[in-house]
Design a protein around this motif. Sequence first.
Motif: not given
Length: 364
Positions: A7-12, A238-251, A282-285
């Motif tokens: 959340s902090t990374c995306i809000q920034r 799209n990839d950055v904002l998809s990452f949260y749900k993909e982490e929850l799913a273990g992708e 990588t997310l920050q990059l």
Amino acid sequence: MATSQFSTCIQRLFSEIGFRHEPFPSYDANYWGPFHRWMLDTLGPTSSWGPKKLAELEHAAGGVIERSYPYASTELKLLFAKLTAIAILIDDSIEDEAVYDHLVQFSAKLYRGEAQQNGMLALYHTNMRELSDMYGEDSVLRGLATVPWINYIDACLMEKQIFTAECQRSKIVDPRQMRRCENEDGLALKFPHYLRSKSGIAEAYAAGIFKANKNQYLPLTKFIKVLPDLTFYIEVINDVLSFYKEELAGETYNLIHLRTRSISSSRVHSKGVDGEWTPYDTLQLLCDEIREATYRIDGLLRLDECERKMRGEAVESDIDDVDVEIAMQWRGWRDGYISWHLECRRYKLGFLECAVTSGMQRQE
């Protein structure tokens, strides 16, 4: 990765690029009515999906187009929404062997002028032709708008082959073979984004930004130089904002994990405590790269000057109405595309939407 870190990374990022979360649009019966009927009566029967899955598909495909193209005609929005819905359905149906066999033949039949035997793919082809007609005599923009939908099929087939190989790789126990795989990752730093760009359909969506209706003509030379950064923006947001749900799913088969693996294998170290390059690095990059791409697009399209002109402020004398049209249609996409990700149930970002909107209210 902790939710708070994400959340902090995306809000920034949102703050740095000046993201504006616009109010949700009121219900547009002229758009949603025909799209709903098409989903139920035309697309639905070509698939094995039930009402619940089709409703989620309608919500996602219809929502992203409505939000991202606020200046577009209903006709154009419906074409993009239909193609988006079929593209999602294709991606989710590729494990069906019968569908897969038809996908393998899609491009060959298209190039030979033969009819598609699969109902879903026949419908896909029909909508591509209709989108092509929308662009009239503008051959360059027409190519940008339609060819990526063709390439998308082959990209899905490519991903399937690579993912199958990835699954086999995960079972490797021979240390020598593992070292070879790691060396390949380290030398293939650009491959993760290349793979993502093949399936992103980004040029088609970008072409839609600069063609709000069938009669609109915007000079190619006024926006063509932004396309490399714009396609990157479309794919990676799209990839950055998809990452949260993909982490929850273990992708782990996504841009962030593949790029993390490549960077780590190339012996790049993080500034963290243990020095290991992580998905969070990588997310920050990627957020840094999105920010820089956004700044370049805004600068090339002179967004700030165009917005000041709309407010009646003094600007450079060569800013004309066409410049303003282009800049506003980009602004509509840039904010609407993010807003849709925050609102769409698929991405599970309700917590982030609340944080973003409450932050904006405090600033006001």
